[in-house]
Design an enzyme around this catalytic site. Structure first.
Site, short mmCIF file in Angstrom:
data_model
loop_
_atom_site.label_atom_id
_atom_site.label_comp_id
_atom_site.label_asym_id
_atom_site.label_seq_id
_atom_site.Cartn_x
_atom_site.Cartn_y
_atom_site.Cartn_z
N ASP A 257 1.54 -6.40 5.25
CA ASP A 257 1.43 -5.07 5.85
C ASP A 257 2.09 -5.24 7.22
O ASP A 257 2.90 -6.17 7.41
CB ASP A 257 -0.04 -4.63 5.96
CG ASP A 257 -0.19 -3.13 6.27
OD1 ASP A 257 -0.07 -2.31 5.36
OD2 ASP A 257 -0.41 -2.78 7.46
N LYS B 98 -8.41 -4.82 1.98
CA LYS B 98 -7.47 -4.89 3.11
C LYS B 98 -8.02 -5.90 4.11
O LYS B 98 -9.24 -6.11 4.16
CB LYS B 98 -7.37 -3.53 3.81
CG LYS B 98 -6.11 -3.36 4.64
CD LYS B 98 -4.95 -2.86 3.80
CE LYS B 98 -3.64 -2.91 4.52
NZ LYS B 98 -2.59 -2.22 3.73
P1 NDP Z 1 6.51 -3.99 9.68
O1 NDP Z 1 5.65 -4.85 10.53
O2 NDP Z 1 7.59 -4.60 8.88
O3 NDP Z 1 7.17 -2.84 10.55
C1 NDP Z 1 6.38 -1.96 11.28
C2 NDP Z 1 7.28 -0.99 12.01
O4 NDP Z 1 6.50 0.06 12.54
C3 NDP Z 1 7.98 -1.64 13.20
O5 NDP Z 1 9.20 -1.00 13.41
C4 NDP Z 1 6.99 -1.37 14.32
O6 NDP Z 1 7.58 -1.39 15.62
C5 NDP Z 1 6.50 0.00 13.98
N1 NDP Z 1 5.14 0.17 14.48
C6 NDP Z 1 4.06 -0.59 14.17
N2 NDP Z 1 2.97 -0.20 14.86
C7 NDP Z 1 3.39 0.82 15.62
C8 NDP Z 1 2.74 1.65 16.54
N3 NDP Z 1 1.43 1.51 16.81
N4 NDP Z 1 3.47 2.62 17.12
C9 NDP Z 1 4.79 2.77 16.84
N5 NDP Z 1 5.46 2.01 15.97
C10 NDP Z 1 4.78 1.06 15.37
O7 NDP Z 1 5.48 -3.20 8.73
P2 NDP Z 1 5.77 -2.42 7.38
O8 NDP Z 1 7.13 -1.83 7.37
O9 NDP Z 1 5.36 -3.31 6.28
O10 NDP Z 1 4.66 -1.26 7.46
C11 NDP Z 1 4.94 0.02 7.99
C12 NDP Z 1 3.90 0.99 7.48
O11 NDP Z 1 3.97 1.04 6.05
C13 NDP Z 1 2.45 0.68 7.82
O12 NDP Z 1 1.74 1.89 7.99
C14 NDP Z 1 1.96 -0.02 6.55
O13 NDP Z 1 0.56 0.08 6.41
C15 NDP Z 1 2.68 0.80 5.49
N6 NDP Z 1 2.83 0.18 4.19
C16 NDP Z 1 3.42 -1.05 4.04
C17 NDP Z 1 3.58 -1.58 2.78
C18 NDP Z 1 4.29 -2.87 2.54
O14 NDP Z 1 4.48 -3.22 1.39
N7 NDP Z 1 4.72 -3.59 3.56
C19 NDP Z 1 3.07 -0.89 1.59
C20 NDP Z 1 2.54 0.43 1.85
C21 NDP Z 1 2.41 0.90 3.12
P3 NDP Z 1 7.38 -2.66 16.56
O15 NDP Z 1 8.29 -3.71 16.02
O16 NDP Z 1 7.72 -2.19 17.91
O17 NDP Z 1 5.92 -3.05 16.44
O1 2IT Z 2 -0.63 -0.53 2.18
C1 2IT Z 2 -0.22 -1.14 1.16
O2 2IT Z 2 -0.24 -0.63 0.05
C2 2IT Z 2 0.32 -2.49 1.36
N1 2IT Z 2 0.40 -2.94 2.50
C3 2IT Z 2 0.75 -3.31 0.17
C4 2IT Z 2 -0.43 -3.97 -0.46
C5 2IT Z 2 -0.10 -4.94 -1.58
O3 2IT Z 2 -1.07 -5.56 -2.04
O4 2IT Z 2 1.05 -5.07 -1.99
#
Ligand code: NDP
Ligand code: 2IT
Length: 447
Positions: free
Chosen positions: A166, A126
């Site tokens: 992420d 990460k």
């Molecule tokens: P994005 O940046 O696309 O979206 C993040 C969302 O979460 C936004 O709506 C953001 O709001 C909100 N957010 C972020 N930080 C905070 C905070 N501290 N408090 C409240 N709301 C918050 O990210 P993802 O959708 O990719 O990721 C979301 C979650 O999913 C994370 O935990 C990530 O680790 C996890 N994840 C992502 C994967 C991926 O493939 N993208 C895979 C597996 C897990 P705002 O716009 O106001 O910041």
């Molecule tokens: O938390 C996660 O699993 C991710 N942000 C996706 C990682 C990846 O390599 O696709």
């Protein structure tokens, strides 16, 4: 707490002070795997726990960049190459002002076990930076990404370490990062996943985490003789994971009624339908706006500043924003309101007391390292397509993703039973992921 857990955690905290989220992630796993150590002395003898919590390599670097006014800024850059026992380091990059070493170690540690559950050969890693992309111009984001890659390029590679997105890293950022990598290395390889469709990306990768978390909920419900059809759903976040979670809920006949960002949340009792979702996607991905705009367009919905999604009555909950967003009080509210299933899209979104409340109340609870593994699993499928130099259809990738989510559920289900805690998918996920990595580490000797 047992002496095994107590002693291990005391030592971990002494060696890694001020890394609370890392302690939290490790603690949950150590609690689950105590029984594995009792049954198999080889893991203690091989010092597997001591080794697995120590990253193989931690890269810290300076990322200077110049804003549109000509002012110079300096951010911290990180890449944790945590464990390569079962494959090259694999995991996302997070760009958020809260990023620090402890956060990335928690995410990297979770990633080791998550990737092991996917059935694909990927180690755990990460990285990221405390850079905040919010409010920055495309050019500022580009200059930051290029500067970040000017250091990271020497540490990664398609068979070494394969980053992805992420929080704060989506298609735009991956493009800028990949562009600079390619220029510096003078080679075009599958060093990133989540790439654009025209330059090696996989169909369904953008959708994969959100689809996967919904498939996982459906599997948990199916095992309990139920389905998502007709269920009202709470979704938090409005980014990549939340958007495609809402889409798959709609595909499966459920009714999502909430969405949020870090400023507040909206409740739409009429349901967030496909048109409304298209509005949200345009608002967040193209206009890069705030979720409160939703109520201007759809005045029947209600916007509330701050947190509070989990206090709303619904049948299913999909936390898709960030770590520790479900407090103990929230978990109790979900239970009291009759919520049947919680499937975690975000990484570690429920505080430990909240997890205990879910387990005690026999909630169908899918912990993040299992429920959100569809994203990285589809990254694995992108890597396979890049190696084969071909591209699978949408249907092919979605079917593979769906089958992987079923396989992950089965591992969690069967392992929980095997170790005497049927229905406890926290134990199932932690033990199944751990055993695969631990056995591989033992096979490879003390490295
Ligand atoms: P994005 O940046 O696309 O979206 C993040 C969302 O979460 C936004 O709506 C953001 O709001 C909100 N957010 C972020 N930080 C905070 C905070 N501290 N408090 C409240 N709301 C918050 O990210 P993802 O959708 O990719 O990721 C979301 C979650 O999913 C994370 O935990 C990530 O680790 C996890 N994840 C992502 C994967 C991926 O493939 N993208 C895979 C597996 C897990 P705002 O716009 O106001 O910041
Ligand atoms: O938390 C996660 O699993 C991710 N942000 C996706 C990682 C990846 O390599 O696709």
């Amino acid at each position: 707490m047992s002496k095994f857990v107590d002693d291990f955690m005391a030592n971990l905290k002494a060696k890694n002070p001020a890394e609370e989220t890392f302690h939290q992630a490790v603690h949950e796993v150590v609690e689950s795997i105590e029984v594995v150590f009792e049954r198999n002395p080889k893991y203690a003898k091989g010092k597997i726990l001591e080794r697995i919590v120590e990253p193989e390599r931690t890269i810290l670097f300076r990322v200077p960049w110049v804003d549109d006014q000509g002012e110079i800024h300096v951010q911290k850059g990180f890449r944790i190459e945590f464990n390569s026992a079962i494959g090259p380091y694999k995991g996302g990059l997070r760009l958020h002002p809260t990023v620090n070493l402890g956060i990335l170690k928690f995410l990297g540690f979770e990633q080791i076990l998550k990737n092991a559950l996917t059935t694909l050969p990927m180690g755990g890693g990460k990285g990221g930076s405390d850079f905040d992309p919010k409010g920055k111009s495309d050019n500022e984001v580009m200059r930051f990404c290029h500067s970040f890659m000017c250091e990271l390029f020497r540490h990664i590679g398609p068979d070494t370490d394969v980053p992805a997105g992420d929080i704060g890293v989506g298609a735009r950022e991956i493009g800028f990062l990949f562009g600079m990598y390619k220029k510096l290395r003078n080679e075009f390889t599958g060093v990133f996943t989540g790439k654009g469709r025209n330059w090696g990306g996989s169909l369904i990768r953008p959708e994969a985490t959100g689809y996967g978390v919904t498939y996982f909920a459906e599997e948990m419900l199916k095992a309990a003789g139920d389905t998502l059809k007709g269920k009202t759903c709470l979704v938090s976040g409005s980014g990549n994971v939340a958007q495609y979670c809402v889409e798959k809920c709609l595909d499966l006949g459920a009714k999502p009624i909430t969405i949020s960002d870090s400023s507040g949340f909206i409740v739409d009792e009429d349901g967030i339908d496909r048109d409304k979702l298209a509005f949200v996607m345009d608002l967040k991905n193209v206009k890069r706006g705030r979720i409160k705009e939703y109520v201007k367009k759809y005045p029947n919905a209600k916007y509330t500043e701050g947190v509070g999604v989990w206090k709303i009555k619904a049948d299913a909950a999909f936390p898709c924003a960030t770590q520790n967003e479900i407090s103990a009080e929230d978990a109790q509210a979900l239970v009291s309101n009759g919520c049947k299933v919680v499937s975690e899209g975000a990484n570690m979104p429920t505080v430990p007391e909240g997890v205990n409340i879910f387990i005690k109340n026999k909630m169908l609870y899918g912990p993040s390292k299992a429920a959100n593994a569809g994203g990285v699993a589809t990254s694995g499928l992108e890597m396979s397509q890049n190696s084969l130099r071909l591209s699978w259809t949408r249907e092919e990738v979605d079917e593979k993703l769906h089958n992987i989510m079923k396989a992950i559920f089965k591992q969690c289900h069967d392992t929980a039973e095997e170790y005497g805690t049927p229905g406890n998918y926290v134990n199932g996920a932690n033990i199944a992921g751990f055993v695969k990595v631990a056995d591989s580490m033992l096979d490879q000797g003390v490295v």
